[in-house]
Scaffold this motif. Sequence first.
Motif, mmCIF file in Angstrom:
data_model
loop_
_atom_site.group_PDB
_atom_site.id
_atom_site.type_symbol
_atom_site.label_atom_id
_atom_site.label_comp_id
_atom_site.label_asym_id
_atom_site.label_seq_id
_atom_site.Cartn_x
_atom_site.Cartn_y
_atom_site.Cartn_z
ATOM 1 N N LYS A 196 7.425 2.907 -2.761
ATOM 2 C CA LYS A 196 7.051 4.286 -2.468
ATOM 3 C C LYS A 196 6.775 5.006 -3.775
ATOM 4 O O LYS A 196 7.420 4.752 -4.789
ATOM 5 C CB LYS A 196 8.167 5.003 -1.716
ATOM 6 C CG LYS A 196 8.350 4.503 -0.310
ATOM 7 C CD LYS A 196 9.406 5.284 0.414
ATOM 8 C CE LYS A 196 9.512 4.777 1.833
ATOM 9 N NZ LYS A 196 10.546 5.430 2.582
ATOM 10 N N VAL A 197 5.800 5.878 -3.754
ATOM 11 C CA VAL A 197 5.519 6.719 -4.909
ATOM 12 C C VAL A 197 6.695 7.674 -5.077
ATOM 13 O O VAL A 197 7.218 8.207 -4.090
ATOM 14 C CB VAL A 197 4.185 7.482 -4.710
ATOM 15 C CG1 VAL A 197 3.950 8.452 -5.836
ATOM 16 C CG2 VAL A 197 3.019 6.503 -4.582
ATOM 17 N N ASP A 198 7.138 7.890 -6.301
ATOM 18 C CA ASP A 198 8.305 8.737 -6.563
ATOM 19 C C ASP A 198 8.211 10.085 -5.857
ATOM 20 O O ASP A 198 7.209 10.777 -5.958
ATOM 21 C CB ASP A 198 8.462 8.985 -8.071
ATOM 22 C CG ASP A 198 8.968 7.753 -8.807
ATOM 23 O OD1 ASP A 198 9.502 6.839 -8.145
ATOM 24 O OD2 ASP A 198 8.832 7.707 -10.036
ATOM 25 N N THR B 112 -2.065 6.942 2.578
ATOM 26 C CA THR B 112 -1.865 8.286 2.035
ATOM 27 C C THR B 112 -0.400 8.660 2.156
ATOM 28 O O THR B 112 0.200 8.550 3.224
ATOM 29 C CB THR B 112 -2.729 9.327 2.769
ATOM 30 O OG1 THR B 112 -4.101 8.983 2.595
ATOM 31 C CG2 THR B 112 -2.497 10.728 2.204
ATOM 32 N N TYR B 113 0.164 9.076 1.033
ATOM 33 C CA TYR B 113 1.512 9.627 0.983
ATOM 34 C C TYR B 113 1.430 11.132 1.201
ATOM 35 O O TYR B 113 0.468 11.771 0.743
ATOM 36 C CB TYR B 113 2.142 9.387 -0.394
ATOM 37 C CG TYR B 113 2.583 7.977 -0.651
ATOM 38 C CD1 TYR B 113 3.885 7.580 -0.353
ATOM 39 C CD2 TYR B 113 1.717 7.055 -1.210
ATOM 40 C CE1 TYR B 113 4.311 6.286 -0.617
ATOM 41 C CE2 TYR B 113 2.139 5.758 -1.469
ATOM 42 C CZ TYR B 113 3.427 5.380 -1.173
ATOM 43 O OH TYR B 113 3.844 4.100 -1.431
ATOM 44 N N VAL B 114 2.418 11.700 1.884
ATOM 45 C CA VAL B 114 2.472 13.149 2.130
ATOM 46 C C VAL B 114 3.900 13.623 1.916
ATOM 47 O O VAL B 114 4.850 12.934 2.289
ATOM 48 C CB VAL B 114 2.068 13.511 3.583
ATOM 49 C CG1 VAL B 114 2.045 15.021 3.779
ATOM 50 C CG2 VAL B 114 0.754 12.902 3.969
ATOM 51 N N ARG B 115 4.032 14.804 1.337
ATOM 52 C CA ARG B 115 5.342 15.454 1.254
ATOM 53 C C ARG B 115 5.144 16.960 1.220
ATOM 54 O O ARG B 115 4.092 17.461 0.807
ATOM 55 C CB ARG B 115 6.115 15.022 0.013
ATOM 56 C CG ARG B 115 5.541 15.581 -1.276
ATOM 57 C CD ARG B 115 6.404 15.238 -2.463
ATOM 58 N NE ARG B 115 5.733 15.669 -3.686
ATOM 59 C CZ ARG B 115 6.047 15.235 -4.882
ATOM 60 N NH1 ARG B 115 7.007 14.339 -5.022
ATOM 61 N NH2 ARG B 115 5.406 15.677 -5.927
ATOM 62 N N TYR C 40 -0.446 15.227 -1.569
ATOM 63 C CA TYR C 40 -0.979 13.959 -1.078
ATOM 64 C C TYR C 40 -1.251 13.034 -2.259
ATOM 65 O O TYR C 40 -1.671 13.483 -3.326
ATOM 66 C CB TYR C 40 -2.320 14.161 -0.362
ATOM 67 C CG TYR C 40 -2.305 15.211 0.704
ATOM 68 C CD1 TYR C 40 -2.011 14.886 2.018
ATOM 69 C CD2 TYR C 40 -2.596 16.540 0.406
ATOM 70 C CE1 TYR C 40 -2.009 15.858 3.008
ATOM 71 C CE2 TYR C 40 -2.591 17.514 1.389
ATOM 72 C CZ TYR C 40 -2.295 17.162 2.686
ATOM 73 O OH TYR C 40 -2.286 18.114 3.656
ATOM 74 N N ILE C 41 -1.054 11.746 -2.018
ATOM 75 C CA ILE C 41 -1.505 10.715 -2.946
ATOM 76 C C ILE C 41 -2.148 9.618 -2.096
ATOM 77 O O ILE C 41 -1.507 9.078 -1.190
ATOM 78 C CB ILE C 41 -0.348 10.122 -3.778
ATOM 79 C CG1 ILE C 41 0.263 11.189 -4.672
ATOM 80 C CG2 ILE C 41 -0.850 8.942 -4.619
ATOM 81 C CD1 ILE C 41 1.454 10.709 -5.482
ATOM 82 N N ILE C 42 -3.400 9.314 -2.391
ATOM 83 C CA ILE C 42 -4.073 8.205 -1.720
ATOM 84 C C ILE C 42 -4.034 7.012 -2.670
ATOM 85 O O ILE C 42 -4.426 7.127 -3.842
ATOM 86 C CB ILE C 42 -5.529 8.549 -1.350
ATOM 87 C CG1 ILE C 42 -5.571 9.719 -0.365
ATOM 88 C CG2 ILE C 42 -6.229 7.317 -0.758
ATOM 89 C CD1 ILE C 42 -6.968 10.177 0.011
ATOM 90 N N VAL C 43 -3.554 5.883 -2.146
ATOM 91 C CA VAL C 43 -3.476 4.658 -2.939
ATOM 92 C C VAL C 43 -4.289 3.568 -2.260
ATOM 93 O O VAL C 43 -4.456 3.570 -1.040
ATOM 94 C CB VAL C 43 -2.016 4.182 -3.128
ATOM 95 C CG1 VAL C 43 -1.196 5.211 -3.890
ATOM 96 C CG2 VAL C 43 -1.351 3.835 -1.802
ATOM 97 N N GLY D 116 -1.905 -6.736 -4.410
ATOM 98 C CA GLY D 116 -0.577 -6.524 -3.860
ATOM 99 C C GLY D 116 0.160 -5.308 -4.389
ATOM 100 O O GLY D 116 1.305 -5.067 -4.018
ATOM 101 N N LYS D 117 -0.474 -4.525 -5.244
ATOM 102 C CA LYS D 117 0.165 -3.331 -5.809
ATOM 103 C C LYS D 117 -0.638 -2.089 -5.458
ATOM 104 O O LYS D 117 -1.837 -2.147 -5.232
ATOM 105 C CB LYS D 117 0.275 -3.455 -7.327
ATOM 106 C CG LYS D 117 1.156 -4.605 -7.759
ATOM 107 C CD LYS D 117 1.285 -4.657 -9.247
ATOM 108 C CE LYS D 117 2.184 -5.838 -9.607
ATOM 109 N NZ LYS D 117 2.371 -5.995 -11.007
ATOM 110 N N GLU D 118 0.061 -0.955 -5.438
ATOM 111 C CA GLU D 118 -0.596 0.315 -5.139
ATOM 112 C C GLU D 118 -1.227 0.895 -6.401
ATOM 113 O O GLU D 118 -0.585 0.980 -7.441
ATOM 114 C CB GLU D 118 0.416 1.311 -4.577
ATOM 115 C CG GLU D 118 0.972 0.895 -3.243
ATOM 116 C CD GLU D 118 1.939 1.900 -2.660
ATOM 117 O OE1 GLU D 118 2.235 1.763 -1.471
ATOM 118 O OE2 GLU D 118 2.393 2.810 -3.382
#
Length: 137
Positions: free
Chosen positions: A3-5, A77-80, A93-96, A101-103
């Motif tokens: 997970k992204v920090d 997409t990460y959301v917080r 948002y962060i789109i990876v 095998g890595k983001e």
Amino acid sequence: MNKVDGFQYKTLIPIRFADIDAFGHVNNAIYLTYFEIARSSYWEEVIEWDWDSVGIIIRRSIVDYLKPIILTDEIYTYVRTSRIGTSSFDLDYIIVKIVDGKEEICTTGQTLCVTFDYKTNRSLPIPASQRLKMEGK
């Protein structure tokens, strides 16, 4: 995949052929659609937003394009929720994309959201139960 920090929620985003522009990558306007897909899932799965009592409008959107995305990429997409006011809050948002095998971060962004009563055309305070979930409680 890690997970992204600081982000606890992520969702898979399907890339459609219609998202691709003449240069072979996702058109810049489509990133707002990807944010919308992610925040809708976040609101449903994590925040459990009660759409019957309070609506939400988007007041401002920011997108920072870092790397192109193409049709064959696998993206998430990460959301917080990063800021909570009385009747407004910010979503980050962060789109990876997955590379070997890595983001790899492709895009970052933010929307300023306002809780809204469509019957009175006025903003409303954020409901307490949704506020607690945005705070992670």
